[in-house]
Design an enzyme around this catalytic site. Sequence first.
Site, PDB file in Angstrom:
ATOM      1  N   GLY A  45      46.028  38.838  36.312  1.00 42.97           N
ATOM      2  CA  GLY A  45      45.193  39.080  35.137  1.00 42.97           C
ATOM      3  C   GLY A  45      44.248  40.236  35.401  1.00 42.97           C
ATOM      4  CD  GLN A  50      38.969  42.322  36.683  1.00 37.08           C
ATOM      5  OE1 GLN A  50      39.717  41.844  35.841  1.00 37.08           O
ATOM      6  NE2 GLN A  50      39.077  42.036  37.972  1.00 37.08           N
ATOM      7  CB  CYS A 107      38.384  38.046  41.112  1.00 37.81           C
ATOM      8  SG  CYS A 107      37.870  39.205  39.831  1.00 37.81           S
ATOM      9  CG  LEU A 108      43.320  42.064  40.619  1.00 31.55           C
ATOM     10  CD1 LEU A 108      44.077  42.833  39.535  1.00 31.55           C
ATOM     11  CD2 LEU A 108      44.062  42.146  41.949  1.00 31.55           C
ATOM     12  CG  HIS A 149      39.298  34.690  36.418  1.00 38.08           C
ATOM     13  ND1 HIS A 149      38.905  34.295  37.684  1.00 38.08           N
ATOM     14  CD2 HIS A 149      39.245  36.049  36.410  1.00 38.08           C
ATOM     15  CE1 HIS A 149      38.607  35.383  38.397  1.00 38.08           C
ATOM     16  NE2 HIS A 149      38.824  36.456  37.650  1.00 38.08           N
ATOM     17  CD  GLU A 150      41.744  38.077  34.030  1.00 41.26           C
ATOM     18  OE1 GLU A 150      40.974  39.044  33.877  1.00 41.26           O
ATOM     19  OE2 GLU A 150      42.119  37.696  35.151  1.00 41.26           O
ATOM     20  CG  HIS A 153      36.613  39.447  34.381  1.00 45.13           C
ATOM     21  ND1 HIS A 153      35.732  39.928  35.309  1.00 45.13           N
ATOM     22  CD2 HIS A 153      37.668  38.962  35.082  1.00 45.13           C
ATOM     23  CE1 HIS A 153      36.229  39.741  36.527  1.00 45.13           C
ATOM     24  NE2 HIS A 153      37.396  39.148  36.422  1.00 45.13           N
TER      25      HIS A 153
HETATM   26 ZN    ZN Z   1      38.690  38.496  37.891  1.00 44.99          ZN
END
Ligand code: ZN
Length: 189
Positions: A45, A50, A107-108, A149-150, A153
């Site tokens: 995701g 991000q 998480c990226l 989660h997304e 963000h």
């Molecule tokens: Zn994340």
Amino acid sequence: MALKIVHYNDPALRKKGVKITAFNAALRKLADDMIDAMHAAEGIGLAAQQIGQPVQLCVIDLRPVEAKFAWEYDGTRPPLELFMPLVLVNPEVIAVPEPTTTYEEGCLSFPQIHGDVVRPDEVTVKFKDATGHAHALRCNGLLARCVQHEVDHLNGVLYIDRMSKEVLALIDPELKALKKRTREAARKP
Ligand code: ZN
């Protein structure tokens, strides 16, 4: 050019995303570029924050993951291949509060840092696709977790905000080191 994923504690991660009103070629290009960046980083995701663009847009692709979860997309159960990668524009999540599950999330924007997060197991997310069509996805398990989660963000909320004090204490040294690396990278010309 490939999109660059920003790391904690870049200020972009704390910005609430602006609602998208123009469903045009630029939006579809951005969504495609985000899907490429997510795949290149081997993530499941990615949210617009991000990549430093605070708008209500995130992408999800759970096809490479072997996890059990159920879904209902616009009232039917199509194969994952038919609706993934998912592009969620202006998503709204309605969670079923109980039961909750605990899962070690990554998480990226936090490379190599994982920690337990408790979240509701089932959600419905209402959203538009990149062409402006409205959809509803009901899901559970890893897909529901990824959606939550997304969408967090998109509101400037990070998974660390949902961790217990105990979990945060465990990853604190890694978080501090990451913060420092991000700050130093920002200083370089
Ligand atoms: Zn994340």
